[in-house]
Design an enzyme around this catalytic site. Structure first.
Site, mmCIF file in Angstrom:
data_model
loop_
_atom_site.group_PDB
_atom_site.id
_atom_site.type_symbol
_atom_site.label_atom_id
_atom_site.label_comp_id
_atom_site.label_asym_id
_atom_site.label_seq_id
_atom_site.Cartn_x
_atom_site.Cartn_y
_atom_site.Cartn_z
ATOM 1 N N GLU A 1 -11.677 4.150 16.272
ATOM 2 C CA GLU A 1 -10.218 4.188 16.188
ATOM 3 C C GLU A 1 -9.599 4.776 17.458
ATOM 4 O O GLU A 1 -8.540 4.332 17.912
ATOM 5 C CB GLU A 1 -9.806 5.001 14.952
ATOM 6 C CG GLU A 1 -8.341 4.951 14.667
ATOM 7 C CD GLU A 1 -7.995 5.363 13.231
ATOM 8 O OE1 GLU A 1 -8.869 5.290 12.336
ATOM 9 O OE2 GLU A 1 -6.842 5.753 13.016
ATOM 10 N N GLU B 1 -9.817 2.165 20.171
ATOM 11 C CA GLU B 1 -8.791 1.156 19.893
ATOM 12 C C GLU B 1 -7.424 1.670 20.351
ATOM 13 O O GLU B 1 -6.646 0.951 20.985
ATOM 14 C CB GLU B 1 -8.787 0.864 18.388
ATOM 15 C CG GLU B 1 -7.812 -0.201 17.941
ATOM 16 C CD GLU B 1 -7.805 -0.345 16.404
ATOM 17 O OE1 GLU B 1 -8.185 0.613 15.690
ATOM 18 O OE2 GLU B 1 -7.399 -1.413 15.922
ATOM 19 N N CYS C 1 -7.257 4.569 7.101
ATOM 20 C CA CYS C 1 -8.368 4.993 6.233
ATOM 21 C C CYS C 1 -7.932 5.241 4.799
ATOM 22 O O CYS C 1 -8.772 5.377 3.922
ATOM 23 C CB CYS C 1 -9.086 6.208 6.803
ATOM 24 S SG CYS C 1 -7.991 7.442 7.457
ATOM 25 N N SER D 1 -4.465 0.344 12.561
ATOM 26 C CA SER D 1 -5.784 0.265 13.168
ATOM 27 C C SER D 1 -6.602 -0.766 12.404
ATOM 28 O O SER D 1 -6.511 -0.844 11.175
ATOM 29 C CB SER D 1 -6.466 1.630 13.076
ATOM 30 O OG SER D 1 -7.860 1.475 13.239
ATOM 31 N N LYS E 1 -9.753 4.572 -3.821
ATOM 32 C CA LYS E 1 -11.041 4.153 -3.240
ATOM 33 C C LYS E 1 -11.770 3.191 -4.180
ATOM 34 O O LYS E 1 -12.587 2.384 -3.745
ATOM 35 C CB LYS E 1 -11.919 5.369 -2.937
ATOM 36 C CG LYS E 1 -11.427 6.204 -1.752
ATOM 37 C CD LYS E 1 -11.747 5.571 -0.416
ATOM 38 C CE LYS E 1 -10.987 6.238 0.714
ATOM 39 N NZ LYS E 1 -11.029 5.468 1.960
ATOM 40 N N GLU F 1 -10.216 0.002 -3.285
ATOM 41 C CA GLU F 1 -10.654 -0.405 -1.953
ATOM 42 C C GLU F 1 -12.052 -1.025 -1.997
ATOM 43 O O GLU F 1 -12.317 -2.058 -1.377
ATOM 44 C CB GLU F 1 -10.651 0.797 -1.012
ATOM 45 C CG GLU F 1 -11.039 0.453 0.419
ATOM 46 C CD GLU F 1 -11.078 1.673 1.343
ATOM 47 O OE1 GLU F 1 -10.355 1.690 2.340
ATOM 48 O OE2 GLU F 1 -11.836 2.634 1.056
ATOM 49 N N GLU G 1 -12.794 -8.517 0.942
ATOM 50 C CA GLU G 1 -13.302 -8.550 2.327
ATOM 51 C C GLU G 1 -14.432 -7.556 2.549
ATOM 52 O O GLU G 1 -15.140 -7.646 3.558
ATOM 53 C CB GLU G 1 -12.170 -8.315 3.340
ATOM 54 C CG GLU G 1 -11.431 -7.004 3.240
ATOM 55 C CD GLU G 1 -10.164 -7.071 2.386
ATOM 56 O OE1 GLU G 1 -10.195 -7.728 1.315
ATOM 57 O OE2 GLU G 1 -9.162 -6.454 2.765
ATOM 58 N N CYS H 1 -6.328 13.983 1.514
ATOM 59 C CA CYS H 1 -7.343 13.775 0.469
ATOM 60 C C CYS H 1 -7.635 15.012 -0.380
ATOM 61 O O CYS H 1 -8.075 14.881 -1.512
ATOM 62 C CB CYS H 1 -8.656 13.307 1.080
ATOM 63 S SG CYS H 1 -8.567 11.644 1.729
HETATM 64 FE FE1 HC1 Z 1 -10.639 10.751 2.359
HETATM 65 FE FE2 HC1 Z 1 -11.681 9.350 4.218
HETATM 66 S S1 HC1 Z 1 -10.840 11.430 4.484
HETATM 67 S S2 HC1 Z 1 -9.807 8.705 3.039
HETATM 68 O O1 HC1 Z 1 -8.957 11.302 2.708
HETATM 69 O O2 HC1 Z 1 -10.922 8.698 5.828
HETATM 70 O O3 HC1 Z 1 -10.873 9.592 -0.309
HETATM 71 O O4 HC1 Z 1 -12.028 13.230 1.544
HETATM 72 O O5 HC1 Z 1 -13.512 9.942 2.100
HETATM 73 O O6 HC1 Z 1 -12.975 6.739 3.556
HETATM 74 O O7 HC1 Z 1 -14.162 10.411 5.505
HETATM 75 C C1 HC1 Z 1 -10.704 10.131 0.616
HETATM 76 C C2 HC1 Z 1 -11.459 12.350 1.779
HETATM 77 C C3 HC1 Z 1 -12.485 10.008 2.592
HETATM 78 C C4 HC1 Z 1 -12.529 7.715 3.881
HETATM 79 C C5 HC1 Z 1 -13.261 9.936 5.095
#
Ligand code: HC1
Ligand code: SF4
Length: 567
Positions: free
Chosen positions: A277, A280, A297, A317, A356, A359, A364, A501
């Site tokens: 990132e 980028e 993220c 990103s 998550k 996600e 994809e 998070c």
């Molecule tokens: Fe997160 Fe991440 S920090 S998004 O906040 O970018 O869920 O803890 O796992 O994927 O590493 C959440 C936390 C986590 C991702 C990372």
């Protein structure tokens, strides 16, 4: 100083906005369902009623303190009124407590106990309705709703969405997604914040516990886990630890005992994300293109951008989140390293987050129909599994994570709190731009607690304009500024959940704002406790590039670590 008398005790008014804050200041826990210091005052649950001399019975949450007020909070009449309010709720509540996900962490149970409710003198007036399981992240059981409206205000005020609202009137009143649809079919982004303020089991994370037990019981399948940054400062709360207390070693031990074959760390992939990132970003900056760059993220934020700001998607990103980078990379590498076929390898994530789950199911993020991440457990679910296995968590002997994918630097650790991704990227960019070793890795200016921070940071003689955002209503403010051309940010970090998070909806329910702060401090301590603090110093990540991935941002990296988000 102006004072109020509470049950005969003189209490100074020191900026409290309402009587409820004043009462809580003197350590009297007047229970409520609908009062949250971060949400607007709604005054629906009628539990915080108090008697104000010469004025009668009033809601403490909606009455500002006035000098000379004399209030009583424990009269016989008030006790009876509060009991009746709870009994009316219980009459319409599906009381399947022993099998409810929130059993033991339910505000309705707690309040009924604290008020001494010992019977329900009313008959139900609402018909049972079906449970909504349409969402990949959440289960909505209207039969357990107490109509406090906390979820509605959270979704509209903090997340700026309004996916759920009040419908109908009188005894038919209900909280529903728009047009009576399933949660999956409205503008919900799966952040789960509605469930973290829900006092009962009406909104809960969708459990994948049984799926994971089944994987673990299958001798054919190698099950490996990744643990997200914020989990290590939250899970202990389920076993009596304070927020932010380090429990990672015991968590690894517990997961090994339960049957996970390897226990890895998402911070490994977070380091990888930082590198991809940041490169980028530096490339965009050099070319003067697609700026500002947004982080990508947080899946709640990504879905928000897809829904409301498709024109800004090129600014996100193209990096996959650490969870998904971990999945795609490890599913590519491990089968070869362990000599097993991909389909006999399962990856289970432990995440502080409900989005998550969504996600991991995005089409994809799969290869030949098999997902890169098979299951996602929230912090709460992981704690439940430890309980179900009968483990005495606090007595476990700590164990270390497995290598190489269990190795992460402090840069990956701080991802779990607001400002962390930005700071991790700065630790990379500063070194890259100046060509000099960065010894002091703390960028204290990007740390903080407010949901919309604008910071300028000097890197190699250039000033970078940064914004650090949490709460999607704040993200909306920033996106509107960009569209109007009234800002000139270079890099914008967005996390959907309050505090990042650490405040994710998969974490143990804890509405104390100080808890969020302590979890964040736990992550900064964990960064300090690691030998390495910069993603680019992660030897195992560097080996991955050297032996497998090739160049940062190169062909292989693009195939496995990037994506294109579309509307
Ligand atoms: Fe997160 Fe991440 S920090 S998004 O906040 O970018 O869920 O803890 O796992 O994927 O590493 C959440 C936390 C986590 C991702 C990372
Ligand atoms: Fe709103 Fe988030 Fe709840 Fe969806 S998960 S209804 S977006 S608060």
């Amino acid at each position: 100083a102006p004072t109020v008398t509470i049950d005969g005790k003189v209490v100074p008014i020191e900026g409290e906005r309402n009587l409820l804050e004043l009462i809580r200041k003197v350590r009297i826990d007047l229970p409520t369902f609908c009062y949250h210091s971060e949400l607007s005052v709604y005054g629906a649950c009628r539990l915080c009623l108090v008697e104000v001399k010469n004025r009668g019975i009033m809601g403490a949450c909606s009455t500002p303190p006035e000098p000379g007020m004399e209030i009583r909070i424990h009269t016989k009449e008030l006790r009876e009124i509060r009991k009746i309010a709870v009994e009316l709720l219980l009459a319409n509540h599906n009381q399947s407590c022993p099998t409810c996900f929130r059993n033991g962490a339910c505000k309705l149970q707690e309040i009924a106990r604290k008020l001494g409710v010992s019977q329900v003198r009313f008959k139900p007036v609402q018909e049972p309705v079906p449970v909504d399981v349409s969402s990949p992240s959440l289960v909505r059981d209207p039969n357990k709703c107490v109509l406090c409206g906390d979820c509605v205000r959270m979704c509209s005020e903090i997340q700026g969405i309004g996916a759920i609202g009040f419908a109908f009137r009188g005894h038919k009143t209900a909280v529903l997604p728009a047009f009576g649809k399933g949660l999956a079919n409205v503008e919900c982004v799966n952040c789960g914040q509605c469930s973290s303020v829900c006092p009962t089991g009406a909104l809960t994370p969708k459990s994948e516990i049984e799926d994971v037990w089944n994987l673990l019981a299958n001798p054919e399948v190698t099950v490996v886990a990744q643990i997200a940054p914020a989990v290590r400062v939250g899970l202990g709360e389920c076993f009596g630890a304070a927020p932010g207390d380090p429990i990672m070693g015991r968590l690894v031990a517990a997961m090994k005992t339960i049957g996970f074959d390897q226990v890895y760390d998402t911070t490994f992939a977070a380091d990888l994300t930082v590198i991809e990132e940041a490169e980028e970003f530096l490339a965009r900056k050099a070319a003067g293109e697609k700026l500002p760059q947004f982080t990508s993220c947080c899946p709640g934020w990504v879905q928000f951008a897809e829904q409301y700001y498709p024109e800004l998607l090129p600014n996100l990103s193209s990096c996959r989140s650490p969870q998904q980078m971990f999945g795609s990379l490890v599913k590519e590498m491990l089968p070869e390293q362990l000599g097993i076929p991909r389909k006999k390898l399962a990856i289970v994530s432990v995440m502080p987050c409900t989005a998550k789950k969504f996600e991991a199911r995005r089409p994809e993020f799969a290869k030949d129909g098999s997902p890169d991440v098979d299951n996602v457990l929230t912090t709460q679910e992981m704690a439940r599994m430890i309980e179900q296995a009968g483990l005495r968590f606090n007595d476990l002997e700590p164990q270390s994570r497995d290598m190489p994918y269990g190795f992460g630097t402090g840069a990956g650790v701080i991802f779990g709190t607001t400002g962390g991704v930005t700071e991790a990227v700065l630790r990379y960019a500063a070194e890259k731009v100046t060509g000099q070793t960065l010894y002091d890795t703390d960028f204290n200016d990007v740390r903080g607690e407010s949901g919309l921070r604008e910071v300028n940071v000097e890197v190699g003689g250039n000033t970078l304009h940064l914004a650090v955002v949490y709460g999607l209503a704040n993200a909306r403010v920033v996106c509107e500024k960009i569209k109007a051309g009234t800002c000139d940010y270079d890099l914008i970090e967005v996390m959907a959940c309050p505090g990042g998070c650490v405040g994710g909806a998969g974490q143990p329910v804890n509405l104390d704002l100080a808890a969020r702060k302590r979890r964040a401090q736990g992550l900064y301590r964990s960064d300090k406790g690691r030998q390495l603090h910069k993603a680019q110093d992660n030897v195992f990540v560097n080996q991955c590039y050297a032996k497998f991935l090739g160049d940062v941002g190169g062909h292989k990296a693009h195939e496995l670590l990037h994506t294109g988000y579309q509307s």
